[in-house]
Write a protein that holds these residues in place. Structure first.
Motif, PDB file in Angstrom:
ATOM      1  N   LYS A 200       0.829  -1.208   0.000  1.00 58.15           N
ATOM      2  CA  LYS A 200       0.000   0.000   0.000  1.00 58.15           C
ATOM      3  C   LYS A 200       0.864   1.259   0.000  1.00 58.15           C
ATOM      4  O   LYS A 200       0.563   2.241  -0.694  1.00 58.15           O
ATOM      5  CB  LYS A 200      -0.920  -0.007   1.217  1.00 58.15           C
ATOM      6  N   ALA A 201       1.965   1.209   0.772  1.00 57.83           N
ATOM      7  CA  ALA A 201       2.863   2.367   0.853  1.00 57.83           C
ATOM      8  C   ALA A 201       3.793   2.467  -0.353  1.00 57.83           C
ATOM      9  O   ALA A 201       4.453   3.500  -0.547  1.00 57.83           O
ATOM     10  CB  ALA A 201       3.677   2.295   2.136  1.00 57.83           C
ATOM     11  N   GLN A 202       3.871   1.379  -1.147  1.00 57.61           N
ATOM     12  CA  GLN A 202       4.774   1.334  -2.301  1.00 57.61           C
ATOM     13  C   GLN A 202       6.240   1.473  -1.894  1.00 57.61           C
ATOM     14  O   GLN A 202       7.087   1.884  -2.695  1.00 57.61           O
ATOM     15  CB  GLN A 202       4.416   2.436  -3.315  1.00 57.61           C
ATOM     16  N   SER A 203       6.521   1.165  -0.638  1.00 59.66           N
ATOM     17  CA  SER A 203       7.901   1.248  -0.167  1.00 59.66           C
ATOM     18  C   SER A 203       8.050   0.391   1.092  1.00 59.66           C
ATOM     19  O   SER A 203       7.057   0.027   1.734  1.00 59.66           O
ATOM     20  CB  SER A 203       8.298   2.700   0.137  1.00 59.66           C
ATOM     21  N   PHE A 204       9.298   0.084   1.435  1.00 62.28           N
ATOM     22  CA  PHE A 204       9.571  -0.678   2.658  1.00 62.28           C
ATOM     23  C   PHE A 204      10.933  -0.255   3.194  1.00 62.28           C
ATOM     24  O   PHE A 204      11.739   0.365   2.484  1.00 62.28           O
ATOM     25  CB  PHE A 204       9.570  -2.186   2.388  1.00 62.28           C
ATOM     26  N   ASP A 205      11.173  -0.543   4.438  1.00 62.02           N
ATOM     27  CA  ASP A 205      12.499  -0.344   5.011  1.00 62.02           C
ATOM     28  C   ASP A 205      12.815  -1.519   5.914  1.00 62.02           C
ATOM     29  O   ASP A 205      11.927  -2.274   6.319  1.00 62.02           O
ATOM     30  CB  ASP A 205      12.602   0.977   5.781  1.00 62.02           C
TER      31      ASP A 205
END
Length: 376
Positions: A200-205
């Motif tokens: 959903k955020a189109q990103s990860f860390d």
């Protein structure tokens, strides 16, 4: 004194030319046979080694027919495939570990499955995690090879989520032990939640991934306990049955070869269990771990070929090097016969031997994972 220069000065130009031609031809003629003789001599020397290897291979091929009794273990996803060979005959091949070993490990691998999708997209995010100093920066650069900002992880991660959801939906009808079902439920549900959040955020860390991994880790430990118990029970039950079949005299001479890939060859799980079932006076020489690059197409042939080498070298060592027991021990073990001499010449020392430290758990015949005690 007539020198070559003075001699040439006394003859005609034509005569000198003829003389030089004849001299050069004679020199070439004498050199050619020398080069040919040298090659022939060296080839004859090489043929000695070729003959030795042919004799060695012939002995090995015949010895394989007489290896007995032998258990060949192939590590696999279901806890191991075991083959008993007696008097040159394959008596039985069995996958002895209960099915819930495979099922427990399957779900325990979920965090690794997610990592395998996102790893190439890590970029410079790893320094955000506490154990960053334990990661080789060059290794990281090779693994995280995607361009920063690349969203190629989303499609395969969604596909993996579909697989997870199918397992989650059908889990209640798998008829697993309750504690195992509960741990699997937690792992699957938390994994899907993590995937949904980062997609959903189109990103990860890595901080978020580490938080997810830490959340499911207690449940993974539960799955590991079930898997270990299943493997101990299945292998020891089989070994007890084969021990009865062969009789104590034959069992005391049992060889076991365990084939595994390099990454699981140290303290291999099958070897830990099997060693307790063998003749303790011989287990250190008769339980043989064979790390391989990949699973061979004919594991039994590979195992027997290696075992034949080991057995014939054990005998050869004491006969060929009976005046130098240190060299004899090298031939009987994993050392190259030239290793000591090379170390002397380079001024080095042999690295400390890595021995399998099973500790108090093994001494007490206790599984290091579950704490359960079993005997054969």
């Amino acid at each position: 004194m007539a020198t070559r220069r003075g001699f040439l000065g006394t003859v005609s130009a034509a005569g000198a030319a003829t003389f030089l031609t004849q001299t050069q031809a004679a020199t070439s003629a004498s050199a050619a046979p020398a080069a040919t003789d040298e090659k022939a001599a060296r080839d004859a020397i090489r043929n000695v080694n070729a003959g030795m290897r042919a004799n060695y291979a012939s002995l090995k091929a015949e010895l394989i027919k007489h290896l007995s009794p032998v258990v060949v273990v192939q590590n696999n996803a279901v806890g191991g495939r075991f083959t008993l060979i007696n008097n040159g005959v394959q008596v039985e091949t069995v996958d002895p570990v209960p099915e819930y070993f495979e099922l427990a490990k399957s779900i325990a691998h979920v965090p690794l499955g997610i990592y395998s999708v996102i790893a190439a997209y890590l970029s410079d995010q790893v320094p955000n995690i506490p154990n960053a100093d334990r990661i080789d920066p060059h290794d990281l650069d090779m693994v995280a090879f995607k361009t920063p900002g690349d969203k190629g992880w989303i499609t395969p991660l969604n596909s993996f989520r579909t697989t997870l959801n199918s397992a989650y939906t059908k889990l209640p009808t798998a008829n697993l032990p309750l504690d195992l079902e509960n741990s699997c439920t937690t792992i699957l549900s938390e994994a899907m939640k993590f995937i949904d959040t980062i997609v959903k955020a189109q990103s990860f860390d890595m901080v978020a991934y580490n938080r997810f991994a830490a959340t499911v880790y207690p449940s993974i430990r539960v799955n590991m306990t079930f898997a270990a118990t299943a493997q101990i029970t299945g292998i020891e039950t089989l070994m007890k049955r084969w021990r009865t079949l062969l009789g104590e005299a034959a069992w005391s001479d049992l060889y076991v070869t365990v084939l595994s890939i390099w990454t699981t060859s140290d303290l291999n799980q099958a070897s830990i269990i099997i060693r307790r079932t063998m003749n303790q006076a011989k287990v250190d020489t008769h339980l043989i771990d064979l790390p391989t690059v990949e699973t061979p197409s004919d594991p039994i042939a590979v195992a027997l070929d290696n075992l034949a080498r080991i057995v014939q070298d054990n005998v050869a060592a004491e006969m060929v090097f009976n005046t130098d027991l240190k060299v004899a021990d090298a031939l009987k073990g994993k050392e190259d016969l030239l290793s000591d001499e090379i170390l002397k010449q380079v001024g080095g020392t042999a690295p400390a031997a890595k021995t399998a430290a099973f500790g108090a758990a093994a001494a007490a015949a206790t599984c290091p994972i579950t704490g359960h005690t079993a005997s054969v």
